[in-house]
Design a protein around this motif. Structure first.
Motif, short mmCIF file in Angstrom:
data_model
loop_
_atom_site.label_atom_id
_atom_site.label_comp_id
_atom_site.label_asym_id
_atom_site.label_seq_id
_atom_site.Cartn_x
_atom_site.Cartn_y
_atom_site.Cartn_z
N UNK A 115 0.79 -1.23 0.00
CA UNK A 115 0.00 0.00 0.00
C UNK A 115 0.82 1.29 0.00
N UNK A 116 2.01 1.24 0.64
CA UNK A 116 2.80 2.49 0.75
C UNK A 116 3.52 2.81 -0.56
N UNK A 117 3.71 1.81 -1.40
CA UNK A 117 4.47 2.03 -2.63
C UNK A 117 3.57 2.59 -3.73
N UNK A 118 4.19 3.27 -4.67
CA UNK A 118 3.41 3.85 -5.77
C UNK A 118 3.04 2.74 -6.76
N UNK A 119 2.16 3.10 -7.68
CA UNK A 119 1.78 2.16 -8.73
C UNK A 119 3.00 1.66 -9.47
N UNK A 120 3.88 2.63 -9.82
CA UNK A 120 5.11 2.29 -10.55
C UNK A 120 5.94 1.26 -9.77
N UNK A 121 6.15 1.53 -8.47
CA UNK A 121 6.97 0.62 -7.66
C UNK A 121 6.32 -0.75 -7.51
N UNK A 122 4.99 -0.74 -7.43
CA UNK A 122 4.29 -2.02 -7.30
C UNK A 122 4.40 -2.86 -8.57
N UNK A 123 4.46 -2.20 -9.71
CA UNK A 123 4.65 -2.94 -10.97
C UNK A 123 5.98 -3.68 -10.92
N UNK A 124 7.04 -2.97 -10.47
CA UNK A 124 8.36 -3.61 -10.39
C UNK A 124 8.39 -4.71 -9.34
N UNK A 125 7.74 -4.42 -8.19
CA UNK A 125 7.71 -5.40 -7.11
C UNK A 125 7.01 -6.68 -7.55
N UNK A 126 5.82 -6.52 -8.12
CA UNK A 126 5.06 -7.69 -8.59
C UNK A 126 5.82 -8.48 -9.63
N UNK A 127 6.41 -7.75 -10.56
CA UNK A 127 7.18 -8.41 -11.62
C UNK A 127 8.33 -9.22 -11.02
N UNK A 128 9.02 -8.61 -10.03
CA UNK A 128 10.16 -9.28 -9.42
C UNK A 128 9.70 -10.54 -8.68
N UNK A 129 8.58 -10.43 -7.98
CA UNK A 129 8.05 -11.59 -7.25
C UNK A 129 7.80 -12.73 -8.23
N UNK A 130 7.37 -12.36 -9.43
CA UNK A 130 7.08 -13.39 -10.42
C UNK A 130 8.31 -13.83 -11.21
N UNK A 131 9.46 -13.37 -10.77
CA UNK A 131 10.70 -13.84 -11.37
C UNK A 131 11.07 -13.15 -12.67
N UNK A 132 10.55 -11.95 -12.91
CA UNK A 132 10.94 -11.24 -14.13
C UNK A 132 12.15 -10.36 -13.84
N UNK A 133 12.96 -10.17 -14.86
CA UNK A 133 14.11 -9.28 -14.67
C UNK A 133 13.63 -7.84 -14.83
N UNK A 175 -1.97 -9.50 -16.29
CA UNK A 175 -2.21 -9.92 -17.66
C UNK A 175 -1.00 -9.69 -18.56
N UNK A 176 -0.14 -8.76 -18.17
CA UNK A 176 0.98 -8.43 -19.06
C UNK A 176 2.29 -9.14 -18.76
N UNK A 177 2.41 -9.68 -17.55
CA UNK A 177 3.73 -10.23 -17.22
C UNK A 177 3.93 -11.64 -17.76
#
Ligand code: ATP
Ligand code: MG
Length: 422
Positions: A115-133, A175-177
């Motif tokens: 919740x504290x992170x911005x939309x932009x940061x959450x995109x990176x966080x989610x992507x990283x959790x899913x193992x994307x570079x 849907x995009x990752x």
């Protein structure tokens, strides 16, 4: 071919304490206490005294690459529990799960974002959790933002987002990752009709063109039917059926739904000054939720008022499967004097003409209250699910086409022609 998801004998036991602990939505408590009063009591006082129950039990399923499988069932059936186990948010109590691939899940609003992170940061966080570079995420970043329609809010902490914005962004990321497996729970319940359409389109694209696998939980039967060739029906934590979606929906609407209403004694429902005794749809004099489009039908309500009441109203809403109200009708619209109703028993019937609703799934919601004073059904939404079958005079040639039409007319075209000889 090896399945991409193998679920063997999976079960999840929860404690009732957990249920009462505030985690579970009010709706769950209502569903449990109200729709299953006996199960609830029984499970509290079970033999060994432990206050637990099985939210999911003996569940087996094999899912193959590229399949889109719908998961349907009444409130509390265990649908979200299943997806939570698959996405490792919660471990199963028993059984075994094997997954060959990367999973992205879109569960209830609130999971997955910081919740504290911005939309932009959450995109990176989610992507990283899913193992994307980082590079992979960067490549997708603009597409994610664009699809979500979040625009300038991308740098705002997501805790300031409205539910709709939250869901848009979460869906767009998932849907995009490019996960191998996408788990989607009820997302389409939030957001406007336009975005819901976009999500469905995106999911179709994901399964259709990219050969990815989707498990899709929804109460929206037409969305499930559109997206998923096969579906699972869950009832009280058990798999009841796994078959072609059309068959499963039919079974659900005919049997399971009825069970909740009558089998599990939803009625008689007593609320303060009123007892609702029966509520159902009838066609050609028999009770049914499968209506023939080309014949009239009626809605019947039996109720008792326990005292004389003023400002009384009882009536129904007909909603389409997206939840849009198509029709509203209250008895006081027709008989205003019944706003002052005497103590007694009443049976009221509302006739509907033939060829009114286009073929599809609808809900008839009951409403009863005293205007501005009390809504008797505030705690118990009573919605009857109905299916309107095809019409002999509506798009006969292409019955499965999505016409977009919301209401029907008689389609009695008058034709004048001066046909020319060949
Ligand atoms: N953390 C928990 N602790 C205790 N009970 C829980 C917990 N989570 C869910 N439950 C209960 O497990 C049962 C199944 O819940 P689940 O959320 O899987 O149902 P569902 O099919 O997703 O229902 P809905 O259509 O309402 O979303 C319900 O009775 C629910 O109250
Ligand atoms: Mg759920």
């Amino acid at each position: 071919m090896k399945p991409i998801i193998e679920i063997k004998n999976v079960g999840k036991r929860y404690s009732i304490i957990g249920k009462k602990g505030g985690y579970v939505a009010l709706r769950d408590v209502i569903t449990e206490n109200f729709l299953h009063p006996f199960k609830f009591i029984k499970s509290i006082f079970n033999k060994n005294g432990s206050e637990t129950f099985w939210a999911l039990r003996n569940f087996n399923l094999e899912v193959f690459k590229g399949e889109a499988i719908g998961i349907i069932g009444a409130n509390g059936a265990g649908k979200s529990t299943l997806l939570k186990i698959l996405s490792r948010i919660t471990p199963p109590t028993e059984g075994e799960i094997t997954i060959h691939g990367r999973i992205a899940s879109l569960l209830e609003v609130g999971t997955g974002f910081h919740p504290e992170l911005s939309g932009r940061e959450n995109i990176y966080l989610n992507g990283a959790i899913l193992g994307m570079t980082k590079q992979e995420i960067e490549k997708k970043f603009d597409a994610i933002v664009e699809f979500s329609g979040i625009g300038n809010f991308i740098d705002t902490p997501v805790k300031r987002y409205s539910t709709g914005m939250y869901v848009r962004l979460a869906f767009s990321i998932a849907a995009h990752i490019e996960p191998d497996i996408l788990l989607v729970d009820e997302v389409l319940a939030v957001g406007d009709a336009e975005f819901q359409k976009k999500c469905l389109g995106k999911m179709e694209e994901v399964t259709g063109t990219a050969g990815r696998t989707i498990l899709f939980v929804s109460h929206n039967m037409s969305a499930v039917e559109k997206l998923c060739p096969k579906s699972v029906l869950l009832s009280k934590g058990q798999l009841v059926m796994f078959d072609d979606t059309k068959k499963v929906i039919e079974h659900y609407l005919q049997n399971e739904y009825e069970k909740n209403i009558e089998g599990e004694k939803l009625f008689p429902l007593k609320e303060k000054d009123i007892i609702i005794k029966r509520f159902h749809t009838k066609q050609r004099n028999s009770k049914t939720t499968h209506l023939d489009c080309d014949s009239p039908f009626e809605v019947e309500i039996d109720f008792e008022t326990l005292s004389d009441l003023t400002l009384f109203r009882i009536g129904i809403y007909v909603k389409n499967s997206m939840g849009d109200i198509m029709i509203r009708s209250f008895i006081a619209d027709w008989k205003p004097e019944l706003e002052n109703i005497k103590k007694g028993n009443y049976k009221i019937t509302l006739p509907f003409p033939e060829k009114l609703l286009t073929p599809g799934n609808y809900f008839i919601a009951l409403n009863a209250g005293r205007f501005g004073i009390i809504n008797y059904l505030a705690k118990h939404q009573i919605e009857k699910s109905i299916t309107v079958g095809p019409s002999a005079h509506f798009n006969q040639a292409h019955p499965t086409e999505n016409t977009g039409a919301k209401i029907l007319i008689k389609n009695e075209w008058q034709i004048q022609t001066n046909e020319l000889p060949h």
